[in-house]
Write an enzyme that holds these catalytic residues in place. Sequence first.
Site, short mmCIF file in Angstrom:
data_model
loop_
_atom_site.label_atom_id
_atom_site.label_comp_id
_atom_site.label_asym_id
_atom_site.label_seq_id
_atom_site.Cartn_x
_atom_site.Cartn_y
_atom_site.Cartn_z
N PRO A 53 0.82 -1.23 0.00
CA PRO A 53 0.00 0.00 0.00
C PRO A 53 0.85 1.27 0.00
CG PRO A 53 -0.21 -1.19 2.09
CD PRO A 53 0.64 -2.03 1.20
N GLU A 84 3.46 -6.53 9.17
CA GLU A 84 3.67 -5.09 9.23
C GLU A 84 4.53 -4.59 8.08
OE1 GLU A 84 1.78 -3.20 11.23
OE2 GLU A 84 0.98 -5.20 11.59
N ARG A 120 -5.43 -10.29 -19.01
CA ARG A 120 -6.53 -10.07 -19.95
C ARG A 120 -6.18 -9.12 -21.09
NH1 ARG A 120 -9.31 -5.65 -19.49
NH2 ARG A 120 -11.30 -6.39 -20.28
N ASP A 132 -12.62 -0.91 -23.35
CA ASP A 132 -12.76 -1.01 -21.89
C ASP A 132 -12.92 0.36 -21.25
OD1 ASP A 132 -12.64 -3.69 -21.33
OD2 ASP A 132 -10.47 -3.73 -21.16
CL1 6GU Z 1 -0.46 -4.14 -2.68
N1 6GU Z 1 -1.07 -4.69 -0.19
C1 6GU Z 1 -1.77 -4.53 0.93
N2 6GU Z 1 -1.46 -5.27 2.01
N3 6GU Z 1 -2.78 -3.68 1.05
C2 6GU Z 1 -3.07 -2.97 -0.04
C3 6GU Z 1 -2.38 -3.08 -1.24
C4 6GU Z 1 -1.35 -3.96 -1.29
N4 6GU Z 1 -2.91 -2.23 -2.13
C5 6GU Z 1 -3.90 -1.62 -1.49
N5 6GU Z 1 -4.00 -2.06 -0.23
#
Ligand code: 6GU
Length: 226
Positions: free
Chosen positions: A89, A116, A154, A168
Amino acid sequence: MLRLDVLTLFPEIFAPLFASIPARAQQAGLVAVHLHNLRQWGVGRHRQVDDTPYGGGPGMVLLAEPLFRATEAITALAPERPRVLLMSPQGPRLDQAAVFRLARESRLLLVCGHYEGLDERYREALVDEEVSIGDYVLSGGELAAMVLSDALIRVQPGAIDAESVRQDSFAEGLLDHPHYSRPATFRGMAVPPVLLSGNHAAIEKWRREQALVRTAERRPDLLSGS
Ligand code: 6GU
């Protein structure tokens, strides 16, 4: 041909990559998906893959040693060095432009972060790029790796009708237009008459307008370029 290697502690949850369009694309030889369990490179008798963070704090950190050894071993499985993508994230948010860019690579290694986080020395030494799939937190990178893999598969030439990919949502930076099928009137609700007119130029114009109206109403951020 795209080769996808995935490094994860949970290879057993990747069923979506072996169903539907991804399954057909693999059978057609357009893509190969190889799953690898990080535990295989765990340290010591207990095959340890994580430990508590230096400096304290909650949760566990994936150890550098298994991540380095796994990445080296997986890299050696094919002649070409993969582009290493860390699902996290903390990365830039994935969009369709990034999907098209990454889909042109011939080899990708998707590393699923967990707990973590993972030892920063791995990210610095061996990760080429981080990828997030949105601004929310998942339990681990696995679902994100599946989302990215599906999106990459895809758009591989031959996986689905080329015209579908071109039309798309997001392919041209706009949301999709509405779709209708038979019957022409359903429970009193009529299909927009232009779609029954046989006038292909008029239909194309209507669809374009609808896509623009929808995008302006629902996702103005896509039009303003922000
Ligand atoms: Cl790539 N990993 C995690 N743990 N949470 C996320 C993510 C990735 N992308 C959005 N939230």
